[in-house]
Design an enzyme around this catalytic site. Structure first.
Site, short mmCIF file in Angstrom:
data_model
loop_
_atom_site.label_atom_id
_atom_site.label_comp_id
_atom_site.label_asym_id
_atom_site.label_seq_id
_atom_site.Cartn_x
_atom_site.Cartn_y
_atom_site.Cartn_z
N ARG A 1 0.83 -1.21 0.00
CA ARG A 1 0.00 0.00 0.00
C ARG A 1 0.86 1.25 0.00
O ARG A 1 0.46 2.31 -0.46
CB ARG A 1 -0.98 0.00 1.18
CG ARG A 1 -1.86 1.23 1.21
CD ARG A 1 -3.10 1.15 2.09
NE ARG A 1 -2.95 0.33 3.25
CZ ARG A 1 -2.24 0.66 4.34
NH1 ARG A 1 -1.61 1.82 4.40
NH2 ARG A 1 -2.16 -0.17 5.36
N TYR B 1 -15.44 16.67 -15.08
CA TYR B 1 -15.89 15.28 -15.13
C TYR B 1 -16.98 15.07 -14.08
O TYR B 1 -16.92 15.62 -12.98
CB TYR B 1 -14.67 14.39 -14.87
CG TYR B 1 -14.97 12.92 -14.83
CD1 TYR B 1 -15.29 12.23 -15.99
CD2 TYR B 1 -14.93 12.21 -13.64
CE1 TYR B 1 -15.55 10.88 -15.96
CE2 TYR B 1 -15.19 10.86 -13.60
CZ TYR B 1 -15.52 10.20 -14.77
OH TYR B 1 -15.78 8.86 -14.73
N ASP C 1 -6.49 18.68 -14.34
CA ASP C 1 -6.83 17.33 -14.77
C ASP C 1 -6.51 17.27 -16.27
O ASP C 1 -7.20 17.85 -17.10
CB ASP C 1 -8.32 17.06 -14.51
CG ASP C 1 -8.75 15.65 -14.94
OD1 ASP C 1 -8.08 15.07 -15.82
OD2 ASP C 1 -9.77 15.18 -14.43
N LYS D 1 -7.92 6.10 -19.08
CA LYS D 1 -8.35 6.57 -20.40
C LYS D 1 -7.21 6.47 -21.41
O LYS D 1 -6.79 5.37 -21.72
CB LYS D 1 -8.90 7.99 -20.27
CG LYS D 1 -9.91 8.18 -19.12
CD LYS D 1 -11.21 7.45 -19.34
CE LYS D 1 -12.10 7.47 -18.10
NZ LYS D 1 -12.35 8.79 -17.54
C1 LIG Z 1 -12.59 9.30 -16.27
C2 LIG Z 1 -12.14 10.62 -15.79
C3 LIG Z 1 -11.83 10.84 -14.44
C4 LIG Z 1 -11.96 9.73 -13.41
O1 LIG Z 1 -11.07 8.71 -13.65
P1 LIG Z 1 -11.34 7.18 -13.18
O2 LIG Z 1 -10.06 6.51 -13.57
O3 LIG Z 1 -12.54 6.70 -13.90
O4 LIG Z 1 -11.55 7.24 -11.70
C5 LIG Z 1 -11.42 12.09 -14.05
N1 LIG Z 1 -11.31 13.10 -14.95
C6 LIG Z 1 -11.59 12.93 -16.25
C7 LIG Z 1 -11.46 14.08 -17.18
C8 LIG Z 1 -12.02 11.70 -16.72
O5 LIG Z 1 -12.32 11.54 -18.01
#
Ligand SMILES: *Cc1c(COP(=O)(O)O)cnc(C)c1O
Length: 391
Positions: A52, A105, A177, A202
């Protein structure tokens, strides 16, 4: 993507070594003596103790993404949301205020609207394409500004230079982000960001088979606070997931090159089809943020294209039924093209008026364009849109 080979310790009695990173599933690590363990805990030598708190597969993956972002000491988390959670938990206290972009998001919006206020942290949202609107929402308690560079699903481009200056003036941490843009199109640390997060799920991992996140901070003290939060709140990842993401990441450059070119071509193709009332792609001349997108994305685009069918929900149903070669699934960044319908998925919690204010109608779709041959994609879209027109 440079493929550095990790040389494992010569435990196997082999003079040669594997060319693929080994998976290290061990949860615990054994030490020689209590003195050796002291040296490790006191940072005099490096060593793992408990998974962890860190393991080789997370570190190899983090180092690769660090190199792409121009970051140091990045951390892999169990998901993109875990990365955001580690930032919030690690850096905020009750009484602080966070300003976010109004098209974040969906889950990030939920965290801003419901979860942080429940913990005594005030939040507000403003339009990140309008720096004066962002400025008006700043308070003396504003400790953090959270933005995405390109918004989902209308692909608006934030005024990153204005927001970076605003964060500096306000003494607030700027959290970017960078999931949609990726470091191939935009490197936030070169433009005043303090913290960068990714949903590695993604585009970086790229195959819809692993859920992971990444977070890096410029300031070592901030980095350490985020790390402690991630370890304490259990936001860290499994070795196998990191291994799988590393495998995907090795083809990221190629996938990005191909998918953004496909997206660009497909946007132009869709714009010429009957039954389409609007096409959104950041670097197209008819996009509302065209000039900013061209300047910000350094000649790159993104793999996302949005479009609106003139025929509303009936046309939308006909489209997904006819375009059978495209997965109708609310994700993005996969090697294959996926189609999302925000009104019935990511934005279903909004009222129709709320969606209309963002420009999301019942005929609105977002494509995450994949690496298929462009002719096959054009054919698929033409067939779907023709069926929608007849509906
Ligand atoms: C999918 C996404 C998230 C969250 O990510 P997860 O891996 O699904 O927790 C955050 N920000 C953006 C822009 C996203 O497309």
């Amino acid at each position: 993507m440079k493929k550095t080979i990790m040389r494992p310790a010569p435990l196997t009695g082999s003079a040669s070594w594997p060319v693929v990173t080994p998976i290290s599933p061990s949860v615990v690590y054994a030490s020689e003596t209590p003195d050796a363990l002291d040296a490790q805990y006191e940072g005099r030598v490096n060593g793992y103790t408990y998974a962890r708190e860190g393991h080789p597969n997370a570190d190899v993956l983090a180092a690769r993404i660090d190199a792409m972002e121009g970051a140091e000491g990045g951390l892999i988390t169990g998901s993109g949301m875990a990365a955001l959670s580690a930032v919030m938990i690690g850096k905020l206290c009750a009484g602080d205020h966070v300003l976010g972009g109004n098209q974040l998001y969906g889950r990030s919006l939920r965290m801003m609207k419901d979860d942080l206020p429940r913990m005594g942290i005030e939040t507000s949202l403003a339009d990140p394409t309008d720096v004066e609107a962002m400025r008006a929402a700043i308070r003396p308690e504003t400790k953090m500004i959270l933005v995405e560079v390109v918004s989902n699903p209308t692909l608006r481009v934030a005024d990153m230079a204005g927001i970076a200056a605003l964060a500096r003036d306000a003494g607030a941490l700027l959290v970017v982000d960078n999931t949609f843009t990726t470091p191939r199109a935009y490197r936030p640390f070169e433009h005043g960001a303090d913290i960068v997060i990714h949903s590695v799920t993604k585009l970086l991992a790229g195959h819809s088979d692993v859920t992971l996140g990444y977070v890096a901070a410029k300031d070592p003290a901030v980095r350490s606070a985020i790390y402690v939060a991630a370890v304490t709140w259990g936001l860290t990842p499994s070795p196998f997931d990191c291994w799988l993401a590393e495998r995907g990441l090795l083809s990221f450059d190629m996938r990005f090159e191909r998918t953004q070119q496909n997206a660009r071509d497909l946007a132009d193709h869709i714009a010429g089809l009957e039954g389409v009332s609007r096409v959104l792609y950041p670097t197209r001349p008819d996009h509302p943020d065209h000039n900013r997108a061209v300047a910000l994305l350094g000649g790159q685009g993104c793999n996302m294209v949005s479009f609106e069918l003139a025929g509303g929900r009936a046309a939308a149903n006909a489209f997904t039924q006819a375009a059978t070669g495209l997965a109708f699934a609310p994700t993005l960044g996969d090697i294959g093209t996926t189609v999302s319908h925000p009104a019935s998925s990511s934005h279903r919690a909004l009222t129709p008026e709320g969606r209309a204010a963002l420009g999301i109608s019942e005929g609105f779709f977002r494509l995450s364009v994949g690496a298929e041959p462009i002719d096959a994609l054009k054919e698929e879209l033409s067939r779907g849109i023709e069926a929608a027109r007849r509906a």
